[in-house]
Enzyme design. Structure first.
Site, PDB file in Angstrom:
ATOM      1  N   CYS A  73      39.284 -28.361  14.005  1.00  0.00           N
ATOM      2  CA  CYS A  73      40.478 -27.731  14.586  1.00  0.00           C
ATOM      3  C   CYS A  73      40.267 -26.215  14.709  1.00  0.00           C
ATOM      4  O   CYS A  73      39.778 -25.561  13.783  1.00  0.00           O
ATOM      5  CB  CYS A  73      41.712 -28.012  13.725  1.00  0.00           C
ATOM      6  SG  CYS A  73      42.083 -29.772  13.580  1.00  0.00           S
ATOM      7  N   CYS A 116      45.142 -23.035   3.365  1.00  0.00           N
ATOM      8  CA  CYS A 116      44.021 -23.815   2.892  1.00  0.00           C
ATOM      9  C   CYS A 116      42.684 -23.416   3.515  1.00  0.00           C
ATOM     10  O   CYS A 116      42.597 -23.078   4.678  1.00  0.00           O
ATOM     11  CB  CYS A 116      44.379 -25.260   3.119  1.00  0.00           C
ATOM     12  SG  CYS A 116      43.322 -26.160   4.103  1.00  0.00           S
ATOM     13  N   ASN A 132      48.892 -19.180  10.101  1.00  0.00           N
ATOM     14  CA  ASN A 132      48.204 -18.258   9.202  1.00  0.00           C
ATOM     15  C   ASN A 132      46.972 -17.752   9.916  1.00  0.00           C
ATOM     16  O   ASN A 132      46.162 -18.548  10.390  1.00  0.00           O
ATOM     17  CB  ASN A 132      47.764 -18.993   7.931  1.00  0.00           C
ATOM     18  CG  ASN A 132      48.865 -19.043   6.916  1.00  0.00           C
ATOM     19  OD1 ASN A 132      49.371 -18.013   6.479  1.00  0.00           O
ATOM     20  ND2 ASN A 132      49.270 -20.253   6.549  1.00  0.00           N
ATOM     21  N   CYS A 151      41.740 -23.622  11.985  1.00  0.00           N
ATOM     22  CA  CYS A 151      41.667 -23.963  10.563  1.00  0.00           C
ATOM     23  C   CYS A 151      40.410 -23.414   9.894  1.00  0.00           C
ATOM     24  O   CYS A 151      39.295 -23.598  10.390  1.00  0.00           O
ATOM     25  CB  CYS A 151      41.727 -25.475  10.410  1.00  0.00           C
ATOM     26  SG  CYS A 151      41.697 -26.022   8.707  1.00  0.00           S
ATOM     27  N   CYS A 190      49.209 -29.371  -3.938  1.00  0.00           N
ATOM     28  CA  CYS A 190      48.556 -29.671  -2.665  1.00  0.00           C
ATOM     29  C   CYS A 190      47.060 -29.778  -2.931  1.00  0.00           C
ATOM     30  O   CYS A 190      46.432 -28.820  -3.375  1.00  0.00           O
ATOM     31  CB  CYS A 190      48.847 -28.542  -1.672  1.00  0.00           C
ATOM     32  SG  CYS A 190      47.950 -28.709  -0.115  1.00  0.00           S
ATOM     33  N   GLY A 249      40.078 -30.762   4.024  1.00  0.00           N
ATOM     34  CA  GLY A 249      39.576 -32.094   4.359  1.00  0.00           C
ATOM     35  C   GLY A 249      40.573 -32.938   5.127  1.00  0.00           C
ATOM     36  O   GLY A 249      41.755 -32.629   5.185  1.00  0.00           O
ATOM     37  N   GLU A 250      40.076 -34.010   5.708  1.00  0.00           N
ATOM     38  CA  GLU A 250      40.921 -34.959   6.433  1.00  0.00           C
ATOM     39  C   GLU A 250      40.997 -36.226   5.571  1.00  0.00           C
ATOM     40  O   GLU A 250      40.020 -36.975   5.475  1.00  0.00           O
ATOM     41  CB  GLU A 250      40.299 -35.245   7.811  1.00  0.00           C
ATOM     42  CG  GLU A 250      40.882 -36.422   8.573  1.00  0.00           C
ATOM     43  CD  GLU A 250      42.415 -36.447   8.637  1.00  0.00           C
ATOM     44  OE1 GLU A 250      43.034 -35.425   8.982  1.00  0.00           O
ATOM     45  OE2 GLU A 250      42.991 -37.509   8.330  1.00  0.00           O
ATOM     46  N   CYS A 292      35.376 -29.966   6.109  1.00  0.00           N
ATOM     47  CA  CYS A 292      36.034 -30.905   7.014  1.00  0.00           C
ATOM     48  C   CYS A 292      35.232 -30.942   8.310  1.00  0.00           C
ATOM     49  O   CYS A 292      34.650 -29.937   8.713  1.00  0.00           O
ATOM     50  CB  CYS A 292      37.458 -30.421   7.302  1.00  0.00           C
ATOM     51  SG  CYS A 292      38.421 -31.520   8.359  1.00  0.00           S
ATOM     52  N   GLU A 305      39.844 -26.225  -3.124  1.00  0.00           N
ATOM     53  CA  GLU A 305      41.093 -25.529  -3.441  1.00  0.00           C
ATOM     54  C   GLU A 305      42.223 -26.494  -3.759  1.00  0.00           C
ATOM     55  O   GLU A 305      42.301 -27.580  -3.198  1.00  0.00           O
ATOM     56  CB  GLU A 305      41.526 -24.688  -2.234  1.00  0.00           C
ATOM     57  CG  GLU A 305      40.572 -23.568  -1.931  1.00  0.00           C
ATOM     58  CD  GLU A 305      40.921 -22.818  -0.648  1.00  0.00           C
ATOM     59  OE1 GLU A 305      42.102 -22.825  -0.243  1.00  0.00           O
ATOM     60  OE2 GLU A 305      40.004 -22.229  -0.067  1.00  0.00           O
ATOM     61  N   SER A 327      48.745 -35.910   4.924  1.00  0.00           N
ATOM     62  CA  SER A 327      48.745 -35.223   6.211  1.00  0.00           C
ATOM     63  C   SER A 327      47.451 -35.540   6.951  1.00  0.00           C
ATOM     64  O   SER A 327      46.365 -35.465   6.386  1.00  0.00           O
ATOM     65  CB  SER A 327      48.860 -33.718   5.966  1.00  0.00           C
ATOM     66  OG  SER A 327      48.875 -33.019   7.181  1.00  0.00           O
ATOM     67  N   SER A 362      49.637 -33.799  11.918  1.00  0.00           N
ATOM     68  CA  SER A 362      49.408 -32.453  12.426  1.00  0.00           C
ATOM     69  C   SER A 362      49.310 -32.553  13.930  1.00  0.00           C
ATOM     70  O   SER A 362      48.274 -32.925  14.472  1.00  0.00           O
ATOM     71  CB  SER A 362      48.109 -31.897  11.832  1.00  0.00           C
ATOM     72  OG  SER A 362      48.246 -31.831  10.426  1.00  0.00           O
ATOM     73  N   LEU A 363      50.398 -32.257  14.588  1.00  0.00           N
ATOM     74  CA  LEU A 363      50.471 -32.461  16.038  1.00  0.00           C
ATOM     75  C   LEU A 363      49.995 -31.209  16.778  1.00  0.00           C
ATOM     76  O   LEU A 363      49.040 -31.243  17.531  1.00  0.00           O
ATOM     77  CB  LEU A 363      51.908 -32.826  16.428  1.00  0.00           C
ATOM     78  CG  LEU A 363      52.109 -33.184  17.896  1.00  0.00           C
ATOM     79  CD1 LEU A 363      51.348 -34.448  18.261  1.00  0.00           C
ATOM     80  CD2 LEU A 363      53.597 -33.349  18.208  1.00  0.00           C
ATOM     81  N   HIS A 364      50.700 -30.123  16.557  1.00  0.00           N
ATOM     82  CA  HIS A 364      50.335 -28.796  17.070  1.00  0.00           C
ATOM     83  C   HIS A 364      50.381 -28.624  18.581  1.00  0.00           C
ATOM     84  O   HIS A 364      50.272 -27.493  19.064  1.00  0.00           O
ATOM     85  CB  HIS A 364      48.975 -28.336  16.533  1.00  0.00           C
ATOM     86  CG  HIS A 364      48.880 -28.343  15.034  1.00  0.00           C
ATOM     87  ND1 HIS A 364      49.880 -27.855  14.225  1.00  0.00           N
ATOM     88  CD2 HIS A 364      47.913 -28.784  14.193  1.00  0.00           C
ATOM     89  CE1 HIS A 364      49.523 -27.998  12.961  1.00  0.00           C
ATOM     90  NE2 HIS A 364      48.342 -28.562  12.906  1.00  0.00           N
TER      91      HIS A 364
HETATM   92  N1  SAH Z   1      43.295 -32.729   7.749  1.00  0.00           N
HETATM   93  C1  SAH Z   1      44.679 -32.887   7.454  1.00  0.00           C
HETATM   94  C2  SAH Z   1      45.156 -32.141   6.216  1.00  0.00           C
HETATM   95  C3  SAH Z   1      44.645 -30.745   5.980  1.00  0.00           C
HETATM   96  S1  SAH Z   1      45.276 -29.401   6.921  1.00  0.00           S
HETATM   97  C4  SAH Z   1      45.514 -32.530   8.649  1.00  0.00           C
HETATM   98  O1  SAH Z   1      44.965 -32.117   9.648  1.00  0.00           O
HETATM   99  O2  SAH Z   1      46.727 -32.713   8.593  1.00  0.00           O
HETATM  100  C5  SAH Z   1      46.903 -29.143   6.347  1.00  0.00           C
HETATM  101  C6  SAH Z   1      47.826 -28.591   7.422  1.00  0.00           C
HETATM  102  O3  SAH Z   1      47.589 -27.186   7.649  1.00  0.00           O
HETATM  103  C7  SAH Z   1      47.632 -29.251   8.763  1.00  0.00           C
HETATM  104  O4  SAH Z   1      48.869 -29.465   9.378  1.00  0.00           O
HETATM  105  C8  SAH Z   1      46.827 -28.210   9.513  1.00  0.00           C
HETATM  106  O5  SAH Z   1      46.876 -28.419  10.881  1.00  0.00           O
HETATM  107  C9  SAH Z   1      47.470 -26.936   9.029  1.00  0.00           C
HETATM  108  N2  SAH Z   1      46.707 -25.717   9.250  1.00  0.00           N
HETATM  109  C10 SAH Z   1      45.371 -25.558   9.224  1.00  0.00           C
HETATM  110  N3  SAH Z   1      45.047 -24.274   9.484  1.00  0.00           N
HETATM  111  C11 SAH Z   1      46.207 -23.614   9.655  1.00  0.00           C
HETATM  112  C12 SAH Z   1      46.529 -22.259   9.963  1.00  0.00           C
HETATM  113  N4  SAH Z   1      45.591 -21.346  10.131  1.00  0.00           N
HETATM  114  N5  SAH Z   1      47.832 -21.929  10.070  1.00  0.00           N
HETATM  115  C13 SAH Z   1      48.798 -22.862   9.902  1.00  0.00           C
HETATM  116  N6  SAH Z   1      48.554 -24.136   9.618  1.00  0.00           N
HETATM  117  C14 SAH Z   1      47.274 -24.522   9.513  1.00  0.00           C
END
Ligand code: SAH
Length: 344
Positions: free
Chosen positions: A114, A329, A288, A117, A103, A157-158, A110, A90, A189, A212-214
């Site tokens: 997570c 994504c 999302n 995701c 993007c 992907g990472e 990946c 995508e 990212s 991506s801390l979360h």
């Molecule tokens: N692997 C990389 C880049 C891809 S993900 C990373 O982890 O940063 C891009 C961003 O979208 C990341 O911050 C990821 O944590 C976030 N993301 C993934 N799934 C999501 C979701 N369901 N809702 C909101 N953000 C999400």
């Protein structure tokens, strides 16, 4: 077949010279490739014999649009590309006042796992080549007619798990004879591969790093992001501080707000404490929803934001673009995968 699209200018020069051609031909070929030609035949200022030789030795297969969704709300376009080996990835085009941003994906799938995701549900299939990443930018630009000024490596992907191709990609899109996009207009990212962040810091590129801390605490972060289990938040922040010291670039911390998981007041306070020593800002993302996951969007985004701001932290809340088109994504690819699997 030679992956000519992933070659940098020096490699291309060596290659055309090995074919008995003068060095300047490499610049011509490079320019054609990065304008998005679909075949060597189109390289009209090259001798016919060279075009034929390139066609015989090199692979040049542009991605095909498998699906395309245009948001009626904000003009966001989501592309699902079919690659030459049948895999899908995508790319999202977002139109901002400060320019068009694309993007892009860095891997097919990946392996980071997570919990929130969609991209990681079926694991990683393979890395993308540098050329396949360039193609996402080029063909998005060509198909949409929107000139691209910014790139974010935030798709499937990472990126730091595909180090070599991603570094090569940066060199290619940055090149004056290519797309010529400045490093300050590119963001990468990562979920936090600390050794790679350190390696990136040492390169001192003017790239923007998003982490991506979360979650600010190990218990929560390790629960939703397996990458944290072996590293921990302290070590991650140490790498982030180091990145800032080496590059002078402030880090953007991505924080997807998940109901009852990472949206407590004490987590805002802990996050603020971590950030005191690390210049950067927080980007809160409304989660999302992913069908396969039990995690739900937080209802405390505004409160969490205010609590951080009261402690002197800069916070933005991500505006939701393309909410009507599965633009987050991994979701569109997943839909397509499930359809591809169905017997026809
Ligand atoms: N692997 C990389 C880049 C891809 S993900 C990373 O982890 O940063 C891009 C961003 O979208 C990341 O911050 C990821 O944590 C976030 N993301 C993934 N799934 C999501 C979701 N369901 N809702 C909101 N953000 C999400």
């Amino acid at each position: 077949m030679i992956d000519i699209k992933s070659m940098d200018l020096a490699e291309l020069t060596a290659y055309v010279q090995s074919l008995g051609q003068p060095a300047f031909r490499a610049g011509q070929v490079f320019q054609w490739l990065h304008r998005g030609v679909r075949s060597f035949e189109e390289m009209s200022n090259l001798p016919k014999a060279l075009r034929e030789q390139l066609a015989a030795e090199c692979r040049l297969v542009p991605p095909e649009v498998e699906r395309k969704q245009v948001s009626a709300l904000d003009g966001t376009v989501k592309y699902l590309w079919r690659l030459s080996d049948g895999n899908c990835i995508e790319t999202v085009l977002m139109r901002y006042k400060h320019g068009n941003t694309v993007c892009i994906s860095s891997q097919v799938g990946c392996r980071m796992g997570c919990a929130f995701c969609a991209s990681t549900l079926a694991g990683r299939v393979r890395d993308l080549t540098a050329g396949e990443m360039v193609d996402q930018v080029l063909f998005t630009q060509l198909d949409s007619g929107a000139p691209i000024s910014n790139i974010v490596l935030m798709g499937i992907g990472e990126p730091l798990d595909n180090w070599e191709s991603v570094m090569r990609f940066l060199t290619l899109v940055n090149h004056p004879k290519g797309l010529n996009i400045g490093m300050r207009h590119i963001s990468l990212s990562t979920c936090g591969l600390v050794e790679k962040i350190d390696k990136l810091a040492d390169l001192r590129l003017q790239l923007t790093l998003s982490v991506s801390l979360h979650a600010p605490d190990d218990e929560t972060r390790s629960r939703i992001m397996p990458v944290n289990r072996s590293v921990g938040v302290e070590r991650l922040f140490a790498s982030c501080r180091r990145y800032f010291d080496q590059t002078g670039r402030r880090i953007s911390y991505e924080y997807a707000m998940i109901d009852g998981v990472n949206d407590h007041d004490w987590q805002a306070d802990l996050l603020a404490r971590h950030l005191k020593g690390t210049p950067g800002h927080v980007n809160l993302i409304p989660l999302n929803e992913v069908k396969e996951s039990p995690l739900r969007p937080s209802r405390r985004v505004a409160e969490f934001q205010k609590r951080l701001e009261r402690q002197g932290i800069t916070v933005t809340v991500r505006r939701k673009l393309g909410g009507d088109i599965d633009a987050s994504c991994g979701q569109l690819r997943r839909k397509q995968m499930l359809e591809d699997e169905k017997p026809h």
